[in-house]
Design a protein around this motif. Structure first.
Motif, short mmCIF file in Angstrom:
data_model
loop_
_atom_site.label_atom_id
_atom_site.label_comp_id
_atom_site.label_asym_id
_atom_site.label_seq_id
_atom_site.Cartn_x
_atom_site.Cartn_y
_atom_site.Cartn_z
N GLN A 150 0.84 -1.19 0.00
CA GLN A 150 0.00 0.00 0.00
C GLN A 150 0.88 1.25 0.00
O GLN A 150 1.76 1.40 0.83
CB GLN A 150 -0.92 0.00 1.23
N TRP A 151 0.64 2.15 -0.92
CA TRP A 151 1.44 3.36 -1.00
C TRP A 151 1.04 4.32 0.11
O TRP A 151 -0.09 4.29 0.61
CB TRP A 151 1.28 4.00 -2.38
N PRO A 152 1.95 5.20 0.52
CA PRO A 152 1.68 6.03 1.71
C PRO A 152 0.58 7.06 1.47
O PRO A 152 0.28 7.43 0.34
CB PRO A 152 3.04 6.72 1.96
N ARG A 153 0.02 7.54 2.59
CA ARG A 153 -1.00 8.57 2.55
C ARG A 153 -0.51 9.76 3.37
O ARG A 153 -0.02 9.60 4.50
CB ARG A 153 -2.31 8.05 3.11
N VAL A 154 -0.62 10.94 2.81
CA VAL A 154 -0.14 12.17 3.44
C VAL A 154 -1.30 13.15 3.55
O VAL A 154 -2.03 13.39 2.57
CB VAL A 154 1.01 12.81 2.63
N VAL A 155 -1.49 13.71 4.75
CA VAL A 155 -2.51 14.71 5.00
C VAL A 155 -1.83 16.07 5.06
O VAL A 155 -0.82 16.25 5.76
CB VAL A 155 -3.27 14.43 6.31
N VAL A 156 -2.38 17.04 4.32
CA VAL A 156 -1.82 18.40 4.28
C VAL A 156 -2.86 19.34 4.87
O VAL A 156 -3.96 19.49 4.32
CB VAL A 156 -1.45 18.81 2.84
N LEU A 157 -2.52 19.98 5.99
CA LEU A 157 -3.41 20.93 6.65
C LEU A 157 -3.07 22.34 6.16
O LEU A 157 -1.95 22.81 6.34
CB LEU A 157 -3.23 20.85 8.18
N CYS A 158 -4.03 23.01 5.53
CA CYS A 158 -3.77 24.28 4.86
C CYS A 158 -4.64 25.40 5.42
O CYS A 158 -5.84 25.21 5.64
CB CYS A 158 -4.03 24.15 3.35
N GLY A 159 -4.01 26.56 5.60
CA GLY A 159 -4.73 27.75 6.02
C GLY A 159 -4.91 28.71 4.86
O GLY A 159 -4.29 28.55 3.80
N PRO A 160 -5.73 29.76 5.01
CA PRO A 160 -5.98 30.72 3.93
C PRO A 160 -4.88 31.79 3.86
O PRO A 160 -5.13 32.98 4.04
CB PRO A 160 -7.33 31.33 4.33
N ASN A 161 -3.68 31.37 3.57
CA ASN A 161 -2.54 32.29 3.55
C ASN A 161 -1.47 31.74 2.61
O ASN A 161 -1.69 30.74 1.92
CB ASN A 161 -1.98 32.48 4.98
N ARG A 162 -0.33 32.40 2.62
CA ARG A 162 0.76 31.99 1.73
C ARG A 162 1.27 30.60 2.08
O ARG A 162 1.57 29.79 1.21
CB ARG A 162 1.90 33.01 1.83
N SER A 163 1.38 30.29 3.38
CA SER A 163 1.83 28.97 3.79
C SER A 163 0.86 27.89 3.30
O SER A 163 1.28 26.81 2.88
CB SER A 163 1.94 28.92 5.32
#
Length: 433
Positions: A262-275
């Motif tokens: 099984q290939w990995p799973r990555v969660v990306v937590l994003c805010g409403p900004n440049r980051s």
């Protein structure tokens, strides 16, 4: 003036930093130009047989050797002279030869050997004095031995060194660890007009100062004005973040096309900004490697222009988009979590998202976090662009990304800059204690 130095071998330091050597063959009529024959420049024979140097080009002139009459020149170099010269000596007439007598060249030193006809006179001067005239009385061993303080000399050579008490170290070292610890030599090639509190050092011992938020915004505004747009910056740091995540997930061992696990799973937590825009960019690039990505928007109703552009591209991937924090509870522990929630202007973050980030056992990596850290979130790694801020411990291990900013743009911001990256695009930074 020309006749005085004609034939001399000279070494000239020029104002441009070069070194010219050669033999003076004359000067111009106005005595402003020096003419050299058989010239050398920086130790290499010149392509021209004769060169001319104006007086304004000469910083320092040194006479190496005055040219002797009929002195040979070896390898066309007026500086490298042979210590021997060739003279012709006729062979004696009483020697039978197959050919007619002719002159032959033999090697003769410049200084002829001394004449040994006074050999006896010199021996008499050295050894002609009678021993009886020198030794008139017996040597008093006891008297001279009394002058020698044996006890003081013995104490001096047998003095024990001052021992500093220390605790015994019972550390056991592995086969690949050094017993003697050494610290790298620290040197600087980056200076900033208003450094922040912390200072960092690379693995090679190069000191990287931290900068203030004001200086950082000034630098990035100058970069954008001169053509390195925000979208291109997001692409650079998104690429660096992707490479870090791939390596932390196993690199080539795990991302082998022949692997059927099984290939990995990555969660990306994003805010409403440049980051947040950088995080979405990273999720898109991870998806192109086959990684199962899940992008979580902390505030779905707020879209900055950068974030909107990145989301438009991400929607063409096979990744998942979550716009409700309630859906996070259905996510089991992923293999990795990328935190792109806050920047320097962010004060608070959704509590549901921060609670979920605290509950997972996966490693967390922040992209361009605030200097004081993402509110209520502690990460293990942080990837930061260009030059670091003064980061707190909640940002974990700091990694610096080369943004490809031209050196002249750093100078416009008042920063004296020489790249600390070497051949790498991302380097780790350590606190310079």
């Amino acid at each position: 003036m020309a006749n005085q130095y004609k034939g001399c071998c000279v070494s000239i330091n020029c104002v441009d930093g070069s070194v010219v050597q050669g033999e003076v063959s004359g000067m111009s009529d106005d005595n402003e130009t020096l003419i050299l024959k058989r010239p050398f420049k920086n130790g290499i024979p010149h392509t021209e047989k004769e060169i001319r140097l104006k007086a304004s080009m000469i910083e320092n002139l040194k006479i190496i050797k005055a040219q002797l009459e009929n002195e040979p020149v070896i390898n066309n170099s007026p500086v490298a002279k042979n210590n021997k010269k060739s003279v012709s000596v006729p062979k004696p007439n009483n020697v039978k030869q197959k050919n007619k007598a002719k002159n032959t060249s033999i090697s003769e030193p410049e200084q002829p050997p001394q004449n040994f006809t006074n050999h006896k006179e010199r021996n008499d001067a050295c050894f002609g004095v009678s021993l009886d005239t020198i030794v008139k009385e017996d040597f008093d061993f006891e008297k001279n031995l009394a002058l020698f303080n044996k006890k003081a000399f013995y104490n001096k050579i047998h003095k024990k060194p001052d021992l500093v008490p220390h605790e015994k170290v019972s550390t056991k070292y592995k086969h690949n660890e050094n017993v003697l610890h050494s610290t790298p030599v620290k040197f600087r090639q980056v200076t900033v007009p208003s450094p922040a509190i912390n200072e960092y050092i690379t693995d090679d011992g190069l000191v990287v100062p931290s900068i203030t938020s004001e200086l950082r915004w000034k630098l990035f505004n100058l970069v954008e004005e001169n053509g390195l747009t925000t979208g291109r910056q997001n692409e650079i740091i998104g690429r660096a973040a992707t490479e870090m995540v791939l390596q932390l997930l196993g690199g080539g061992y795990r991302f082998n096309p022949r692997n059927e696990h099984q290939w990995p799973r990555v969660v990306v937590l994003c805010g409403p900004n440049r980051s947040g825009a950088m995080g979405v960019n990273c999720a898109r690039q991870l998806s192109s490697y086959g990684v199962h990505t899940v992008v979580v928007l902390s505030e779905p109703g707020l879209y900055t222009p950068q974030l909107a552009n990145e989301m438009a591209l991400y929607q063409f991937t096979t990744g998942t988009l979550i716009t409700s924090a309630a859906e996070l509870h259905g996510l089991l522990d992923p293999d990795f979590v990328v935190v792109s929630l806050a920047d320097e202007q962010t004060d608070t973050v959704s509590r549901n998202i921060t609670n979920w980030a605290k509950s997972v056992r996966s490693p967390l990596m922040a992209i361009d976090p605030p200097s004081q850290g993402t509110p209520s979130v502690v990460v293990k790694y942080s990837l930061v662009p260009a030059l670091p801020l003064s980061y707190s411990e909640s940002n974990g291990k700091i990694y610096l990304c080369n943004m490809g900013i031209p050196t002249q743009v750093f100078h416009l911001a008042g920063i004296q800059y020489k790249s600390p990256f070497g051949s790498k695009s991302v380097i780790p930074l350590h606190n310079n204690e």
